[in-house]
Design an enzyme around this catalytic site. Structure first.
Site, PDB file in Angstrom:
ATOM      1  N   CYS A  31      16.561  77.590 102.816  1.00  0.00           N
ATOM      2  CA  CYS A  31      17.058  76.215 102.847  1.00  0.00           C
ATOM      3  C   CYS A  31      17.996  76.075 104.033  1.00  0.00           C
ATOM      4  CB  CYS A  31      17.798  75.904 101.547  1.00  0.00           C
ATOM      5  SG  CYS A  31      18.467  74.233 101.485  1.00  0.00           S
TER       6      CYS A  31
ATOM      7  N   HIS B 149      11.373  71.529  96.060  1.00  0.00           N
ATOM      8  CA  HIS B 149      12.606  71.964  96.727  1.00  0.00           C
ATOM      9  C   HIS B 149      13.359  70.760  97.295  1.00  0.00           C
ATOM     10  CE1 HIS B 149      14.973  74.824  99.370  1.00  0.00           C
ATOM     11  NE2 HIS B 149      15.211  73.651  99.914  1.00  0.00           N
ATOM     12  N   GLU B 150      12.634  69.899  98.047  1.00  0.00           N
ATOM     13  CA  GLU B 150      13.309  68.759  98.690  1.00  0.00           C
ATOM     14  C   GLU B 150      13.856  67.784  97.654  1.00  0.00           C
ATOM     15  OE1 GLU B 150      14.140  69.161 101.587  1.00  0.00           O
ATOM     16  OE2 GLU B 150      12.680  70.730 102.025  1.00  0.00           O
TER      17      GLU B 150
ATOM     18  N   HIS C 161      17.158  68.423  96.080  1.00  0.00           N
ATOM     19  CA  HIS C 161      18.351  68.026  96.845  1.00  0.00           C
ATOM     20  C   HIS C 161      18.843  66.639  96.423  1.00  0.00           C
ATOM     21  CE1 HIS C 161      18.858  71.309  99.684  1.00  0.00           C
ATOM     22  NE2 HIS C 161      17.590  71.266 100.027  1.00  0.00           N
TER      23      HIS C 161
HETATM   24 NI    NI Z   1      16.744  72.823 101.165  1.00  0.00          NI
END
Ligand code: NI
Length: 169
Positions: free
Chosen positions: A92, A134-135, A138
Protein backbone atom coordinates in the site's frame (compact mmCIF):
# COMPACT_ATOMS: atom_id res chain seq x y z
CA UNK A 1 0.05 5.09 8.10
CA UNK A 2 -0.57 6.89 11.38
CA UNK A 3 -2.41 9.85 9.83
CA UNK A 4 -5.88 9.88 11.44
CA UNK A 5 -7.49 10.77 8.08
CA UNK A 6 -6.70 7.22 6.91
CA UNK A 7 -8.97 5.85 9.65
CA UNK A 8 -12.06 7.92 8.83
CA UNK A 9 -15.10 7.03 6.74
CA UNK A 10 -15.18 8.96 3.48
CA UNK A 11 -18.26 10.94 2.40
CA UNK A 12 -20.15 10.20 -0.82
CA UNK A 13 -19.64 12.47 -3.83
CA UNK A 14 -22.83 14.44 -4.52
CA UNK A 15 -22.00 16.15 -7.83
CA UNK A 16 -20.21 14.59 -10.76
CA UNK A 17 -18.12 16.13 -13.54
CA UNK A 18 -17.26 19.26 -11.54
CA UNK A 19 -13.97 21.18 -11.71
CA UNK A 20 -13.22 20.08 -8.13
CA UNK A 21 -13.74 16.41 -8.95
CA UNK A 22 -11.63 16.73 -12.12
CA UNK A 23 -8.82 18.32 -10.08
CA UNK A 24 -9.02 15.57 -7.45
CA UNK A 25 -8.85 12.86 -10.13
CA UNK A 26 -5.85 14.52 -11.80
CA UNK A 27 -4.09 14.66 -8.44
CA UNK A 28 -4.88 10.99 -7.72
CA UNK A 29 -3.70 9.93 -11.18
CA UNK A 30 -0.44 11.91 -10.94
CA UNK A 31 0.26 10.47 -7.50
CA UNK A 32 -0.50 6.90 -8.52
CA UNK A 33 1.63 7.16 -11.65
CA UNK A 34 4.55 8.77 -9.81
CA UNK A 35 4.55 6.02 -7.20
CA UNK A 36 3.85 3.19 -9.66
CA UNK A 37 0.80 1.95 -7.80
CA UNK A 38 -2.09 -0.27 -8.90
CA UNK A 39 -4.63 1.99 -7.24
CA UNK A 40 -5.18 4.96 -4.98
CA UNK A 41 -8.03 6.25 -2.84
CA UNK A 42 -8.84 9.90 -2.10
CA UNK A 43 -8.23 9.58 1.68
CA UNK A 44 -4.63 8.62 0.88
CA UNK A 45 -4.06 12.17 -0.36
CA UNK A 46 -6.05 13.67 2.52
CA UNK A 47 -9.44 14.01 0.81
CA UNK A 48 -12.35 12.35 2.63
CA UNK A 49 -14.49 11.53 -0.42
CA UNK A 50 -15.57 8.14 -1.80
CA UNK A 51 -13.31 8.21 -4.84
CA UNK A 52 -10.83 5.52 -5.88
CA UNK A 53 -8.83 4.93 -9.03
CA UNK A 54 -7.13 1.71 -10.07
CA UNK A 55 -5.75 -0.08 -13.07
CA UNK A 56 -2.85 -2.28 -14.08
CA UNK A 57 -1.61 -2.31 -17.65
CA UNK A 58 0.82 -4.96 -18.75
CA UNK A 59 4.05 -3.98 -17.01
CA UNK A 60 7.42 -5.59 -17.74
CA UNK A 61 8.29 -5.20 -14.05
CA UNK A 62 5.31 -7.41 -13.15
CA UNK A 63 5.02 -9.84 -16.06
CA UNK A 64 2.75 -12.16 -14.09
CA UNK A 65 0.31 -9.49 -12.86
CA UNK A 66 -3.18 -9.77 -14.30
CA UNK A 67 -4.26 -6.62 -16.13
CA UNK A 68 -7.04 -4.54 -14.59
CA UNK A 69 -8.85 -1.84 -16.63
CA UNK A 70 -8.06 1.77 -15.74
CA UNK A 71 -11.09 2.76 -13.68
CA UNK A 72 -12.47 5.72 -11.75
CA UNK A 73 -14.92 4.39 -9.16
CA UNK A 74 -17.04 6.76 -7.08
CA UNK A 75 -19.48 5.96 -4.24
CA UNK A 76 -18.77 2.22 -4.53
CA UNK A 77 -20.86 -0.61 -3.13
CA UNK A 78 -19.25 -4.05 -2.91
CA UNK A 79 -20.99 -7.41 -2.76
CA UNK A 80 -19.05 -10.62 -2.20
CA UNK A 81 -20.04 -13.33 -4.71
CA UNK A 82 -19.85 -16.52 -2.68
CA UNK A 83 -17.73 -16.96 0.40
CA UNK A 84 -14.50 -18.25 -1.13
CA UNK A 85 -11.50 -16.45 0.38
CA UNK A 86 -8.10 -16.16 -1.29
CA UNK A 87 -4.86 -15.08 0.30
CA UNK A 88 -2.48 -12.85 -1.61
CA UNK A 89 0.37 -10.40 -1.13
CA UNK A 90 -0.51 -6.72 -0.90
CA UNK A 91 1.34 -3.50 -0.51
CA UNK A 92 0.00 0.00 0.00
CA UNK A 93 1.34 3.44 -0.89
CA UNK A 94 0.30 4.50 2.65
CA UNK A 95 2.35 1.69 4.20
CA UNK A 96 5.55 2.17 2.20
CA UNK A 97 8.24 -0.45 1.94
CA UNK A 98 6.18 -3.34 3.28
CA UNK A 99 4.13 -6.29 2.01
CA UNK A 100 1.76 -8.66 3.75
CA UNK A 101 -0.57 -11.56 2.96
CA UNK A 102 -4.22 -10.52 3.14
CA UNK A 103 -7.35 -12.67 2.88
CA UNK A 104 -9.91 -11.29 0.40
CA UNK A 105 -13.09 -12.51 -1.27
CA UNK A 106 -12.14 -14.35 -4.45
CA UNK A 107 -15.17 -13.07 -6.39
CA UNK A 108 -16.79 -9.69 -6.12
CA UNK A 109 -19.48 -7.54 -7.66
CA UNK A 110 -18.84 -3.81 -7.48
CA UNK A 111 -21.17 -1.00 -8.34
CA UNK A 112 -20.72 2.75 -8.37
CA UNK A 113 -20.23 5.63 -10.79
CA UNK A 114 -17.55 7.02 -13.05
CA UNK A 115 -16.49 10.68 -12.97
CA UNK A 116 -19.44 11.69 -15.19
CA UNK A 117 -22.03 9.91 -13.06
CA UNK A 118 -22.44 6.93 -15.41
CA UNK A 119 -23.16 3.71 -13.52
CA UNK A 120 -20.51 1.00 -13.22
CA UNK A 121 -21.53 -2.59 -12.43
CA UNK A 122 -18.91 -5.34 -12.76
CA UNK A 123 -18.43 -8.86 -11.47
CA UNK A 124 -14.75 -9.75 -11.16
CA UNK A 125 -12.37 -12.24 -9.60
CA UNK A 126 -8.75 -12.69 -8.61
CA UNK A 127 -6.36 -9.75 -8.63
CA UNK A 128 -9.01 -7.35 -9.98
CA UNK A 129 -11.30 -8.26 -7.06
CA UNK A 130 -8.39 -7.90 -4.63
CA UNK A 131 -7.44 -4.42 -5.85
CA UNK A 132 -11.03 -3.18 -5.58
CA UNK A 133 -11.41 -4.55 -2.03
CA UNK A 134 -8.10 -2.95 -1.02
CA UNK A 135 -8.98 0.47 -2.47
CA UNK A 136 -12.54 0.51 -1.13
CA UNK A 137 -11.26 -0.39 2.34
CA UNK A 138 -9.51 3.01 2.29
CA UNK A 139 -13.00 4.58 2.14
CA UNK A 140 -14.04 2.96 5.42
CA UNK A 141 -10.81 3.68 7.28
CA UNK A 142 -9.24 0.24 6.88
CA UNK A 143 -5.59 -0.38 5.93
CA UNK A 144 -4.55 -3.85 4.76
CA UNK A 145 -2.58 -4.76 7.94
CA UNK A 146 -5.92 -4.46 9.78
CA UNK A 147 -7.21 -7.36 7.60
CA UNK A 148 -4.19 -9.62 8.14
CA UNK A 149 -4.42 -12.83 10.14
CA UNK A 150 -0.85 -14.14 9.90
CA UNK A 151 1.86 -11.65 10.82
CA UNK A 152 4.59 -14.18 10.02
CA UNK A 153 3.87 -13.16 6.41
CA UNK A 154 4.39 -9.40 6.88
CA UNK A 155 7.69 -7.67 6.28
CA UNK A 156 9.97 -5.37 4.37
CA UNK A 157 9.52 -5.54 0.62
CA UNK A 158 13.22 -5.61 -0.19
CA UNK A 159 13.77 -8.50 2.23
CA UNK A 160 10.72 -10.52 1.14
CA UNK A 161 11.06 -9.81 -2.60
CA UNK A 162 14.62 -8.79 -3.47
CA UNK A 163 13.96 -9.24 -7.20
CA UNK A 164 10.41 -8.33 -8.14
CA UNK A 165 7.98 -7.15 -5.49
CA UNK A 166 4.20 -7.39 -5.94
CA UNK A 167 2.71 -4.09 -7.04
CA UNK A 168 1.55 -1.48 -4.45
CA UNK A 169 -2.14 -0.66 -4.07
NI1 NI B 1 -3.62 1.14 -0.17
Amino acid sequence: MGDPRLLERARPVEQFDTPELRALLADLQDTMNALNGAGLAAPQIGVGLQVVIFGVEHNPRYPDAETVPQTVLINPALTALGDEIEEGWEGCLSVPGMRGVVPRYARLRYQGFDQYGNPIDRSVAGFHARVVQHECDHLIGVLYPMRMRDFSRFGYTDVLFPDSPPIDE
